[in-house]
Design an enzyme around this catalytic site. Sequence first.
Site, PDB file in Angstrom:
ATOM      1  N   SER A   1       0.817  -1.216   0.000  1.00  0.00           N
ATOM      2  CA  SER A   1       0.000   0.000   0.000  1.00  0.00           C
ATOM      3  C   SER A   1       0.848   1.263   0.000  1.00  0.00           C
ATOM      4  O   SER A   1       1.950   1.289   0.568  1.00  0.00           O
ATOM      5  CB  SER A   1      -0.914   0.014   1.226  1.00  0.00           C
ATOM      6  OG  SER A   1      -1.754  -1.120   1.250  1.00  0.00           O
TER       7      SER A   1
ATOM      8  N   HIS B   1      -7.106   0.033   6.316  1.00  0.00           N
ATOM      9  CA  HIS B   1      -6.745  -1.372   6.541  1.00  0.00           C
ATOM     10  C   HIS B   1      -6.776  -1.743   8.021  1.00  0.00           C
ATOM     11  O   HIS B   1      -7.181  -2.859   8.369  1.00  0.00           O
ATOM     12  CB  HIS B   1      -5.364  -1.655   5.946  1.00  0.00           C
ATOM     13  CG  HIS B   1      -5.346  -1.649   4.448  1.00  0.00           C
ATOM     14  ND1 HIS B   1      -6.042  -2.567   3.700  1.00  0.00           N
ATOM     15  CD2 HIS B   1      -4.727  -0.821   3.559  1.00  0.00           C
ATOM     16  CE1 HIS B   1      -5.847  -2.321   2.405  1.00  0.00           C
ATOM     17  NE2 HIS B   1      -5.063  -1.269   2.304  1.00  0.00           N
TER      18      HIS B   1
END
Length: 557
Positions: A384, A483
Site C-alpha cells: 500500500s 486497513h
Amino acid sequence: MLASGNRAVRTLSKLRRGAMHPARAASANLIRASALPSVMVPTTLFHTGAHVQMGYPPVRDGDELSQPLEPSDVRSFWDNMRQDASSSDQPSSDSKNAKLDIGALRQLVATIVNKHANKGAVAMGLNAQSCCDLYEALDATGRVYFLSLLSHEFCTPSGAAQEAAKAYLASVEQSDDPAHSAMQVRTLRDSLTPQYSELFDQINRLPGGFAFLVHMRGDMLAQMRVARQDTPLRAMSDLLQRKLETWIIGTLDLKRITWNSPACTIEKLGQYESVHAVRSWLDVKRRLGSGRRCFGFFHRSVPMEPLVFVWVALTNEIATSVQGILGEPESPRASEHAAQCAIFYSINSQPGLSGVDLGNFLIKRVVGVLRAELPNIKTFCTLSPLPRFRAWLDKWLTPEHLAHPPTDIGLSEQEQRDLINRVPGAETWTAALKHLIDSRGWTSDQDNLVAMEPVVRSLGAHYLANVKRGGTKMAMDPVANFHLRNGACLHQVNWRGDTSYNGLRQSLGLMCNYNYVLDRIEDNNEQYVAKGTIAVSGSDPYIARSRQQQQPLTAKL
C-alpha cells in the site's frame, strides 16, 4: 411504462457512447436561447467526474497493445462504423449556440420534487429522464449551475421546517394522544427532508439511474474541492452518499475481470485506476495475466462497469516493490498453485462512491474466493502507498525540528551521523534530510540513498504507528486507517517500494505491507476502533522502534 423503460435504456446507452439521441427532444424545451442566466451546451457529451481524459486517435503501428489506454481506442471503431447511419443523430450547427434555460430547469425540477402534484408514475419517470438527459448534455460549467440550483433552491425549506417544529413542540405539551404525536413527528421529518431527495429517488428508479447518480456525486465532489465553503452542496453530497449506501445493499455481484472481459469493462480499469496509472493496453494485459487477478463489484443495473475493483498479485513471498509486480514477470508461466502469498496492491472505486465503504467487503469476498480456488495461499497482504507522508513530513520539519531534532524517532547516533555527512555544513540530521529531499536528483545518488534509508523508514514507521488524526485515536494516514479498521496488522515499511514519479512525490518512495491474519481480524478491528491499538505482525525493526516510543498504543500478535 414498458415502452418508456425501453426508451430510457436506449437513451442512457447512447449517452454513455457519446452519441446524440432522439430522446433529447423530451428536454428540448429547456435548451433554447433565453435572457435568464445561462450556460453553453456542448456538442459532445463527456462526463467530467470519472477522471477520463480526451482520447487520442489510435496509432496503428502494428502493435496496438502498446498504445495508450484511452476511451477513443474503444469507441473510434464503432463511431466510424455508424457515422453514416447516425448522421441524423448529430447535433445541428444551431445547437452550438443553444443555452440552458435556468427558469425552465427550475420548473422541471419543481414538478419532480413536488410530492403533492397529481401526476402518475409514467409522467414522473419521463420528467426524471428529461432531467438526466439535460444534465448529461451539459459541460462542466453547466453542471455547476445545475448542482448549485439543486442544492441551494431545492434544499430543506426553512419556513416549513420551523412551522413543523413549532407544531411538534406544541403537540408534545398539549396532547397525550400517541397517534397525534406520531403524525406530528412524521410531518416534522418530511419538512426536514431536502426537496432534492425526491429527485434522487425518482432517478434511481430509472434503468441505469444508479450509475447516473454515482457519476453526479462525482461531479459534486469535484466541485466541492473548488468551492470548499459551499455548505449546501456538501449537505446534498452527504445525503446522496447515504442513499447510495442504502440502495447498494443486495445489488452487487462479485466478478473476476480478465483479458477476455468486455473491452468497455477493461477501459474502466484504466479510467478509475488512481494508485498506479495504467499506461497502455499491454500494461493492463500484464496485470490480468498469469499470476495476477482482478476482481470487482458490479451493480446489477450496470453489469459492465465496476463500482470498485482490486488488483491482486500471486507471489512466493510478501512483495516489497510495486515495480516488481507491475513489470514483466520473471517466470510468467510459474504455477499459481505454488504461490504462497496474495498481494492486494491497488484498490479503486468510482469517484462518486467516495465515503461508501465497499473496499472492506470486496477484500473479504476476494479472500474467500482465493482460498477456495488456491488453498496453497497462506498469506493475504497488501502493498500500500503512504499518500500523505511527504505532506506530513514537510510540515513536521519545522524550524524548531531542523535546529533541535526530536528524540522520539529512535535513530541511532551512527544513522544520524551518516546522514549529516552527506550534506556539507549540515549540523543536524533533520536539516540534512530536508536539504536532500528538496534537492533535484537525490534518487540517483546511491550513497545518499544508503544514508537516507534508515532515517526515512524510521520516520515512515513513526508516521504510521504514532501520528493520529486530530482529536482521535485513528491513524492519520487514510490508507493505514482503512486497513487497520478492517482488522489488518501493520507488517513492514518498504524503502524504494514505489519509485515512480507519483510514489516519490507522495511518500519518497515508501510503501507499507498490511497483513490480514485471518484468525485475528475481528479482534484487531475491535481493539483499533475502541482504543486505537495497532496490531503488528512480522519483525520490521523500524516498526519495533516506533512501538517502543508509543507502547500503550500498539500490540504484538
